[in-house]
Design an enzyme around this catalytic site. Structure first.
Site, mmCIF file in Angstrom:
data_model
loop_
_atom_site.group_PDB
_atom_site.id
_atom_site.type_symbol
_atom_site.label_atom_id
_atom_site.label_comp_id
_atom_site.label_asym_id
_atom_site.label_seq_id
_atom_site.Cartn_x
_atom_site.Cartn_y
_atom_site.Cartn_z
ATOM 1 N N ASP A 110 0.857 -1.176 0.000
ATOM 2 C CA ASP A 110 0.000 0.000 0.000
ATOM 3 C C ASP A 110 0.901 1.237 0.000
ATOM 4 O O ASP A 110 2.089 1.164 0.351
ATOM 5 C CB ASP A 110 -0.897 -0.048 1.232
ATOM 6 C CG ASP A 110 -1.772 1.176 1.376
ATOM 7 O OD1 ASP A 110 -2.276 1.666 0.349
ATOM 8 O OD2 ASP A 110 -1.941 1.631 2.514
ATOM 9 N N ASP A 153 -0.236 5.219 0.716
ATOM 10 C CA ASP A 153 -0.507 6.209 1.756
ATOM 11 C C ASP A 153 -0.749 5.539 3.096
ATOM 12 O O ASP A 153 -1.585 4.642 3.220
ATOM 13 C CB ASP A 153 -1.712 7.056 1.365
ATOM 14 C CG ASP A 153 -1.431 7.889 0.126
ATOM 15 O OD1 ASP A 153 -0.749 8.916 0.255
ATOM 16 O OD2 ASP A 153 -1.873 7.493 -0.972
ATOM 17 N N ASP A 190 -2.410 -0.156 5.788
ATOM 18 C CA ASP A 190 -2.799 0.448 7.061
ATOM 19 C C ASP A 190 -4.303 0.601 7.262
ATOM 20 O O ASP A 190 -4.765 0.687 8.393
ATOM 21 C CB ASP A 190 -2.179 1.842 7.175
ATOM 22 C CG ASP A 190 -2.827 2.835 6.228
ATOM 23 O OD1 ASP A 190 -3.373 3.848 6.687
ATOM 24 O OD2 ASP A 190 -2.799 2.598 5.008
#
Length: 270
Positions: A34, A36, A216
């Site tokens: 991922d 961001d 996240d």
């Protein structure tokens, strides 16, 4: 294309802090990352993120060491990923898996609903009345952010943007709402990060390798489930509870250390 599992093979962890750190990357890893909140810390605006040259160089080296089996899996679109990580050139899935590009190929989103430009314009009019709100135009998707909204107004702005998105959804057949960290997104629902990872795992150079995915946000949960189902390594970045991930790193700096990105010093160019 196979769809990602609806639930993780493991019961989601009640406390992220109880999760162990991930092991070192296997030599035969298929690495999915991922962007961001994982590779890059959040910025006040999506276009204000800082991509250190050392990170791009390390990802390029890892891509080479893994025989090309490295892919970015992001909510951003492919064009934005290419611009952010230039001069690096990475296999990628964008818009939470709606766009997917194999190495050396291009990927697209298909036809978008005719109402999408009107929804975008209405969204721009709405955020103009909410200081700090932001509309991110991703082409086939629209994200409404309230991260920069002043604290006394943040809850009201979040409620207004969510209500707008819920109403707009009725005008966009084939779309879904995708909640995230201080953001609500309108995006096509025919794919997610898990289905994108599973599709990559069926193709060279990812096929037959140990899948590893770090992310996240809630949008990363389908990816964790897909990796778990294949006996891989799922890594939550941050301290969000209830994730299907089996390992945890506290922040993006820890992700960089895990990946072997050189630490930035005062003499290191930004």
């Amino acid at each position: 294309m196979r769809q990602s599992p609806e639930a993780s093979p493991l019961i989601p962890s009640p406390a992220a802090t109880a999760l162990p750190p991930p092991p070192a990357l296997p030599a035969n890893a298929a690495l999915f990352l991922d962007v961001d909140g994982c590779l890059l810390p959040f910025a006040p605006r999506p276009d204000a993120v800082d991509v250190p040259p050392a990170l791009v160089a390390r990802l390029t080296a890892l891509q080479r060491a893994l025989g090309g089996a490295l892919a970015l899996v992001s909510g951003r679109n492919l064009a934005t990923l290419d611009a952010l990580f230039a001069p690096g050139a990475f296999t990628a899935a964008g818009l939470h898996g709606v766009e997917r590009r194999r190495a050396g190929d291009t990927g697209g989103t298909g036809v978008v609903p005719a109402a999408l430009p009107k929804v975008r314009d209405a969204g721009l009019a709405l955020i103009a009345t909410h200081p700090g709100a932001l509309l991110e135009d991703k082409g086939a998707a629209i994200a409404l952010h309230w991260r920069m909204t002043p604290e006394p107004h943040k809850d009201a702005t979040a409620a207004a943007l969510r209500a707008f998105a819920e109403h707009a959804l009725t005008q966009l057949p084939g779309y879904q709402l995708q909640p995230g960290d201080h953001v609500i997104e309108l995006r096509p629902h025919h794919a997610d990060k898990g289905s994108a990872i599973l599709a990559f795992l069926e193709e060279p150079p990812f096929a037959g390798r140990v899948p590893v995915f770090a992310g996240d946000d809630l949008t990363d949960e389908p990816g964790f489930s897909a990796v778990n189902a294949h006996g891989g390594i799922s890594v939550l970045v941050g301290d969000r509870a209830g994730s299907a991930a089996r390992h945890r790193l506290p922040d993006t700096a820890a992700v960089h250390r895990w990946l072997g990105v050189p630490e930035r010093t005062p003499e290191t160019p930004a």
